[in-house]
Design a protein around this motif. Structure first.
Motif, PDB file in Angstrom:
ATOM      1  N   ILE A 168      -4.510   5.541  -3.109  1.00  0.00           N
ATOM      2  CA  ILE A 168      -3.957   4.458  -3.955  1.00  0.00           C
ATOM      3  C   ILE A 168      -3.603   3.473  -2.886  1.00  0.00           C
ATOM      4  O   ILE A 168      -3.859   2.315  -3.182  1.00  0.00           O
ATOM      5  CB  ILE A 168      -2.795   4.916  -4.844  1.00  0.00           C
ATOM      6  N   GLY A 169      -3.179   3.804  -1.571  1.00  0.00           N
ATOM      7  CA  GLY A 169      -2.850   2.967  -0.722  1.00  0.00           C
ATOM      8  C   GLY A 169      -4.215   2.453  -0.065  1.00  0.00           C
ATOM      9  O   GLY A 169      -4.381   1.144   0.183  1.00  0.00           O
ATOM     10  N   LEU A 170      -5.391   3.107  -0.187  1.00  0.00           N
ATOM     11  CA  LEU A 170      -6.724   2.450   0.453  1.00  0.00           C
ATOM     12  C   LEU A 170      -7.230   1.565  -0.505  1.00  0.00           C
ATOM     13  O   LEU A 170      -7.573   0.370  -0.217  1.00  0.00           O
ATOM     14  CB  LEU A 170      -7.627   3.759   0.436  1.00  0.00           C
ATOM     15  N   LEU A 171      -7.066   1.829  -1.906  1.00  0.00           N
ATOM     16  CA  LEU A 171      -7.283   0.802  -3.037  1.00  0.00           C
ATOM     17  C   LEU A 171      -6.526  -0.346  -2.857  1.00  0.00           C
ATOM     18  O   LEU A 171      -7.004  -1.432  -3.019  1.00  0.00           O
ATOM     19  CB  LEU A 171      -7.032   1.363  -4.422  1.00  0.00           C
ATOM     20  N   THR A 172      -5.095  -0.287  -2.910  1.00  0.00           N
ATOM     21  CA  THR A 172      -4.310  -1.487  -2.709  1.00  0.00           C
ATOM     22  C   THR A 172      -4.624  -2.415  -1.486  1.00  0.00           C
ATOM     23  O   THR A 172      -4.818  -3.484  -1.508  1.00  0.00           O
ATOM     24  CB  THR A 172      -2.864  -1.043  -2.507  1.00  0.00           C
TER      25      THR A 172
ATOM     26  N   ALA B  23       0.689  -1.229  -0.017  1.00  0.00           N
ATOM     27  CA  ALA B  23       0.035  -0.026   0.139  1.00  0.00           C
ATOM     28  C   ALA B  23       0.750   1.200   0.071  1.00  0.00           C
ATOM     29  O   ALA B  23       0.597   2.224  -0.884  1.00  0.00           O
ATOM     30  CB  ALA B  23      -0.843   0.062   1.235  1.00  0.00           C
ATOM     31  N   GLY B  24       1.701   1.349   0.777  1.00  0.00           N
ATOM     32  CA  GLY B  24       2.767   2.437   0.951  1.00  0.00           C
ATOM     33  C   GLY B  24       3.583   2.632  -0.343  1.00  0.00           C
ATOM     34  O   GLY B  24       3.669   3.659  -0.825  1.00  0.00           O
ATOM     35  N   LEU B  25       4.076   1.300  -0.859  1.00  0.00           N
ATOM     36  CA  LEU B  25       4.856   1.472  -2.259  1.00  0.00           C
ATOM     37  C   LEU B  25       4.090   1.856  -3.524  1.00  0.00           C
ATOM     38  O   LEU B  25       4.511   2.819  -4.167  1.00  0.00           O
ATOM     39  CB  LEU B  25       5.503  -0.058  -2.542  1.00  0.00           C
ATOM     40  N   LEU B  26       2.791   1.459  -3.474  1.00  0.00           N
ATOM     41  CA  LEU B  26       2.198   1.803  -4.760  1.00  0.00           C
ATOM     42  C   LEU B  26       1.316   3.054  -4.582  1.00  0.00           C
ATOM     43  O   LEU B  26       1.248   3.876  -5.774  1.00  0.00           O
ATOM     44  CB  LEU B  26       1.025   0.597  -4.958  1.00  0.00           C
ATOM     45  N   GLY B  27       1.145   3.370  -3.331  1.00  0.00           N
ATOM     46  CA  GLY B  27       1.097   4.924  -3.205  1.00  0.00           C
ATOM     47  C   GLY B  27       2.054   5.843  -3.847  1.00  0.00           C
ATOM     48  O   GLY B  27       2.021   6.813  -4.306  1.00  0.00           O
ATOM     49  N   ASN B  28       3.493   5.532  -3.418  1.00  0.00           N
ATOM     50  CA  ASN B  28       4.369   6.348  -3.920  1.00  0.00           C
ATOM     51  C   ASN B  28       4.595   6.232  -5.296  1.00  0.00           C
ATOM     52  O   ASN B  28       5.090   7.205  -6.014  1.00  0.00           O
ATOM     53  CB  ASN B  28       5.843   5.937  -3.145  1.00  0.00           C
ATOM     54  N   VAL B  29       4.436   5.233  -6.009  1.00  0.00           N
ATOM     55  CA  VAL B  29       4.414   5.016  -7.356  1.00  0.00           C
ATOM     56  C   VAL B  29       3.545   5.681  -8.002  1.00  0.00           C
ATOM     57  O   VAL B  29       3.708   6.647  -9.047  1.00  0.00           O
ATOM     58  CB  VAL B  29       4.455   3.414  -7.652  1.00  0.00           C
ATOM     59  N   ALA B  30       2.350   5.920  -7.631  1.00  0.00           N
ATOM     60  CA  ALA B  30       1.183   6.639  -8.199  1.00  0.00           C
ATOM     61  C   ALA B  30       1.477   7.987  -7.900  1.00  0.00           C
ATOM     62  O   ALA B  30       1.258   8.843  -8.969  1.00  0.00           O
ATOM     63  CB  ALA B  30      -0.270   6.100  -7.391  1.00  0.00           C
ATOM     64  N   THR B  31       2.072   8.454  -6.862  1.00  0.00           N
ATOM     65  CA  THR B  31       2.635   9.658  -6.685  1.00  0.00           C
ATOM     66  C   THR B  31       3.590  10.286  -7.639  1.00  0.00           C
ATOM     67  O   THR B  31       3.612  11.275  -8.239  1.00  0.00           O
ATOM     68  CB  THR B  31       3.356   9.823  -5.213  1.00  0.00           C
ATOM     69  N   TYR B  32       4.672   9.301  -7.987  1.00  0.00           N
ATOM     70  CA  TYR B  32       5.520   9.720  -9.085  1.00  0.00           C
ATOM     71  C   TYR B  32       4.988   9.738 -10.211  1.00  0.00           C
ATOM     72  O   TYR B  32       5.482  10.646 -10.977  1.00  0.00           O
ATOM     73  CB  TYR B  32       6.756   8.641  -9.011  1.00  0.00           C
TER      74      TYR B  32
END
Length: 204
Positions: free
Chosen positions: A177-181, A103-112
């Motif tokens: 994105i973290g929530l959805l992940t 959740a943390g990783l994909l949140g950061n990927v989406a942020t990028y």
């Protein structure tokens, strides 16, 4: 369900992954406030999009363990302290860590991918929202058998999402994105058939 009544040693014993994550965040924050050293820790780990674009891909992970101030750390660790144990108990150590980390990783990927090159972010809130998302998946599967969980989790998620867009200096992309992940992983992990298989295997 979310009332924490354990003493310090019991909490660490029963919820080792949550305890380790909290300790790691506190340790990194403590190092981060040291003169000179602290600036280096923040500068090397913050999720700066333009530096990620230059190949510093570790910045997709390190922001999960960095915070912009004591209150930022306090609020995130409070939510983790309060809601993390129940999810670790339900999902198990490795599945809990998988939910939190991805959740943390994909949140950061989406942020990028979504935010501009000059965007910089830190914080564990995307991973925390992953915990909320996983509980939302559990609510979906237990909506007829555990109404009290629904009454607790859904208002919390709704208020948290609303506050995400009302507050300034909040990485809304990582939150959503973290929530959805967490929700998607939870749908997979908490599927009734999988849970039944786990229980059968434990009895053998």
């Amino acid at each position: 369900m979310f009332n924490r009544r354990e003493n310090f040693s019991q909490y660490i014993k029963y919820y080792p992954v949550v305890s380790l994550i909290i300790a790691l965040n506190i340790l990194i924050y403590a190092i981060g406030v040291l003169p000179i050293v602290g600036d280096n820790v923040f500068n090397l780990g913050a999720g700066a999009n333009f530096l990620i674009a230059d190949g510093e891909y570790w910045r997709l992970v390190t922001p999960i363990f960095l915070h912009a101030g004591f209150l930022h750390l306090l609020f995130n660790m409070f939510w983790l302290y309060l809601f993390g144990p129940e999810l670790e108990k339900i999902a198990g150590k490795m599945r809990f860590f998988t939910i939190y980390f991805f959740a943390g990783l994909l949140g950061n990927v989406a942020t990028y991918l979504i935010q501009p090159p000059n965007y910089i972010s830190v914080g564990a809130s995307g991973a925390i929202f992953g915990i909320f998302g996983a509980f939302a998946a559990l609510v979906y599967y237990t909506r007829n058998t555990m109404p009290q969980l629904k009454q607790t989790i859904l208002p919390l998620i709704i208020v948290s999402v609303i506050m995400t867009f009302l507050q300034s200096n909040v990485n809304a992309t990582a939150h959503i994105i973290g929530l959805l992940t967490g929700f998607i992983i939870g749908l997979i992990d908490f599927h009734p058939r999988r849970i039944l298989n786990w229980r059968i295997k434990k009895k053998k």
